[in-house]
Structures are given as structure tokens and as C-alpha cells.
Design an enzyme around this catalytic site. Structure first.
Site, PDB file in Angstrom:
ATOM      1  N   CYS A  38       0.853  -1.188   0.000  1.00 55.78           N
ATOM      2  CA  CYS A  38       0.000   0.000   0.000  1.00 55.78           C
ATOM      3  C   CYS A  38       0.887   1.235   0.000  1.00 55.78           C
ATOM      4  CB  CYS A  38      -0.903  -0.011   1.228  1.00 55.78           C
ATOM      5  SG  CYS A  38      -2.016   1.408   1.328  1.00 55.78           S
ATOM      6  N   HIS A  75      -8.805  -3.615  -2.697  1.00 52.73           N
ATOM      7  CA  HIS A  75      -7.876  -2.791  -1.916  1.00 52.73           C
ATOM      8  C   HIS A  75      -8.293  -1.319  -1.953  1.00 52.73           C
ATOM      9  CE1 HIS A  75      -3.701  -1.848  -0.425  1.00 52.73           C
ATOM     10  NE2 HIS A  75      -4.067  -0.680  -0.910  1.00 52.73           N
ATOM     11  N   GLU A  76      -8.539  -0.807  -3.158  1.00 47.92           N
ATOM     12  CA  GLU A  76      -8.897   0.607  -3.301  1.00 47.92           C
ATOM     13  C   GLU A  76     -10.279   0.894  -2.721  1.00 47.92           C
ATOM     14  OE1 GLU A  76      -6.503   2.519  -3.885  1.00 47.92           O
ATOM     15  OE2 GLU A  76      -5.162   0.976  -4.652  1.00 47.92           O
ATOM     16  N   HIS A 101     -10.123   1.510   0.920  1.00 49.52           N
ATOM     17  CA  HIS A 101      -9.683   2.865   1.273  1.00 49.52           C
ATOM     18  C   HIS A 101     -10.870   3.829   1.386  1.00 49.52           C
ATOM     19  CE1 HIS A 101      -5.352   2.814   1.466  1.00 49.52           C
ATOM     20  NE2 HIS A 101      -5.258   2.170   0.307  1.00 49.52           N
TER      21      HIS A 101
END
Length: 191
Positions: A102, A144-145, A148
Site C-alpha cells: 500500500c 484494496h482501493e 480505502h
């Protein structure tokens, strides 16, 4: 275009849910262009707005798969459907194929079980809705994004002993507080 500073874990914007994108105006277009410039220079395969200090539900991705297919796009106000992942208790983590990093925890990589496929529904940089089915690494990027945008970093999902290792790395670098950031192309945050 401009390279944007990337926030490091501990900054409040990284740990809070992002707000919906409501205007697809010139300022938004500039943010998207700057995010693409930043992720390319970092280098990375994806970047969410909270990582550059903007609490909006948008991420960019730019990755070329093993077949040479380039995947590049913008996902604003996304929803994500994922296939069930095999529980770690049933199949050991693969350190090579499942390790993830990351830009907000630079220099660290740890294995994390993710779903093998995902369906992304979102708006592009102009507000046009789209749907994209992803498998393998692209599905991992989307997960993953998307995390966020909900204020979740991949380190928050790690299990023992990797959770302990990432916490130790964060403490060692004195990360974990507000205002810490690095600038791709200028700073070397992992050293």
C-alpha cells in the site's frame, strides 16, 4: 497535472469513510488527472482519493496484466460485489501470489486473502455509470482501493503473525499520526 503527496497510515482521512462524489466538474477532472500522475510516479497500481487527502469516494487504477492488457480507469461512487474467499483456515496464504502493499504503508508487503473475482459498478470521471467484472490481481486492486473509501487499510485486515509485523514496522518508522506524507519522485518513505 501535479504529483500529490500521499498520506501515511495514521492520518485521519485514511481511517474515515469517504463522502460521495457529487460534482464531476473541472476540479474533479484535475483531481483524477493528478491521481493518475501520482500513482504512475509512486509507482503503484491504484490510488484512492483519501490517500491524497481528499475524502471523496473515488479511486484510479492503472495496471497491465501478464497478457499485456492494460487496465486503466476511474471508479467514482463505486459498489463492489465479491466472490467468497477461501478462508485462511482452509488454505494457507501464498506469500508470493497473495502479498499486497500500500502506498500509505510504503515499503511493506504482507499476504492477505482476497476474493478471486469482483464486479465493480461505478461512475467514470464524467459521471457515466459502468460495470466491470474483474478476476485475479485486478479484483484484488478493486478490493484494496474500495477498502480505502471505507477508511480501511489492508493492514487492518491482516491476521497473525502479519498483523503484528506491520504494526511493528509502523512503530519503527514512527508512523501512525496525522500529517505524515511522502511525495512520489522526491521522497523515499520506506527508508
Amino acid at each position: 497535472m501535479a504529483v500529490l503527496p500521499i498520506r501515511i497510515t495514521g492520518d485521519p482521512v485514511l481511517h474515515s469513510p469517504a463522502a460521495p462524489v457529487t460534482a464531476f466538474d473541472d476540479d474533479f477532472q484535475q483531481l483524477v488527472a493528478d491521481m493518475f500522475e501520482t500513482v504512475a510516479l509512486a509507482p503503484g497500481v491504484g490510488l484512492a482519493a483519501p490517500q491524497v487527502g481528499v475524502g471523496k469516494r473515488v479511486f484510479v487504477y492503472a495496471w497491465t496484466d501478464e497478457d499485456g492488457t492494460a487496465w486503466r480507469g476511474v471508479a467514482a461512487n463505486p459498489t463492489l460485489w465479491i466472490s467468497p474467499a477461501v478462508p485462511e483456515s482452509q488454505q494457507e496464504l501464498d506469500e508470493d501470489d497473495e502479498s499486497e502493499g500500500c502506498l500509505s504503508i510504503p515499503g511493506e508487503r504482507f499476504p492477505l486473502r482476497r476474493a478471486a473475482s469482483a464486479i465493480l459498478r461505478a461512475q467514470d470521471e464524467h459521471g457515466t455509470e459502468f460495470e466491470l467484472e474483474a478476476h485475479g490481481w485486478l479484483a484484488r486492486i478493486f478490493q484494496h482501493e474500495y477498502d480505502h473509501l471505507d477508511g480501511v487499510l489492508y493492514a487492518d485486515r491482516l491476521t497473525h503473525p502479519h498483523a503484528k509485523q506491520v504494526a511493528k514496522a509502523i512503530r519503527k518508522r514512527s508512523w501512525g499520526g496525522p500529517g505524515q506524507q511522502w511525495l512520489p519522485g522526491r521522497d523515499h518513505p520506506e527508508g
